[in-house]
Design an enzyme around this catalytic site. Sequence first.
Site, PDB file in Angstrom:
ATOM      1  N   GLY A  18       0.802  -0.563   0.041  1.00 26.72           N
ATOM      2  CA  GLY A  18      -0.087   0.078   0.234  1.00 26.72           C
ATOM      3  C   GLY A  18       1.086   1.193  -0.433  1.00 26.72           C
ATOM      4  O   GLY A  18       1.904   1.188   0.089  1.00 26.72           O
ATOM      5  N   ASN A  19       0.308   1.994  -0.257  1.00 23.13           N
ATOM      6  CA  ASN A  19       1.048   3.583   0.274  1.00 23.13           C
ATOM      7  C   ASN A  19      -0.044   4.891   1.437  1.00 23.13           C
ATOM      8  O   ASN A  19      -0.696   4.692   2.097  1.00 23.13           O
ATOM      9  CB  ASN A  19       1.085   4.473  -1.238  1.00 23.13           C
ATOM     10  N   ARG A  20       0.938   5.712   1.741  1.00 23.81           N
ATOM     11  CA  ARG A  20       0.474   6.608   2.851  1.00 23.81           C
ATOM     12  C   ARG A  20      -0.865   7.117   2.015  1.00 23.81           C
ATOM     13  O   ARG A  20      -0.703   8.235   2.828  1.00 23.81           O
ATOM     14  CB  ARG A  20       1.585   7.223   3.521  1.00 23.81           C
ATOM     15  N   SER A  21      -1.446   7.728   1.713  1.00 23.72           N
ATOM     16  CA  SER A  21      -2.435   7.600   1.016  1.00 23.72           C
ATOM     17  C   SER A  21      -3.459   8.105   2.194  1.00 23.72           C
ATOM     18  O   SER A  21      -3.892   7.059   2.433  1.00 23.72           O
ATOM     19  CB  SER A  21      -3.049   8.148  -0.906  1.00 23.72           C
TER      20      SER A  21
END
Length: 220
Positions: free
Chosen positions: A29-32
């Site tokens: 995933g990512n930090r958005s």
Amino acid sequence: GLKTFWQGKSLLITAGPTYENIDPVRFIGNRSSGKMGFAIAETAAKAGAKVTLIAGPVNLATPQNVKRIDVRSAEQMFDAVQQHYASVDVFISAAAVADFRVADMAQQKIKKQSDSDEMTLKLIKNPDIVAWVAQQVDKPFVVGFAAETQNVIEYAKDKLVRKNLDMICANQVGDNLGFESNENELVLITAQHQQTNPLSSKSQQALDLLSFIAKNEAIR
Ligand code: C5P
């Protein structure tokens, strides 16, 4: 003004990260946070637009009068966008879509290989959702985002052209800016215009962004 333009217009927004499953319990995933896309959805709905919000996995309440569709992966987001893009006036791609997904998702939890200190995951490219929409003959006014840690405006202008977008919102990320933050600094860019909106709340940025579209879409 804002309301004159947005009243009765239909708007499709993607927001948040995508999660790409590795196995039943793990993902990439990512930090958005999704906050920027949700702020745009809320502000547009208040201005009288008909808003559909396609959200990746985020912890945010659905704004009033917004139709929300929850997705997890880039492929699911792409499916939802394909079902909705043709009936809207404007598409805003605020999601931080994963560039790659795991080639073969394991059906069972992957076990530790006790004889090895390394493991390799094979990744394959995800579809570029905003670029796909911008290629369609019946495309809406297409707005992308460019989150970069350096050379923000230069990369954004390149993306505007390469992805055939009508507009791009450049934002500097890192150092507590952008991702996960409640504030943002955006540079709004079309082929003809460029406007820098200094650091402010994401709801103020949303207001400025929707006003900019109202101005520029009208004279396009
Ligand atoms: O190329 P880059 O990922 O930096 O482009 C960012 C823009 O492209 C954002 O608007 C993002 O929502 C969109 N994007 C997309 N599908 C992808 C990758 C990015 O729609 N697979």
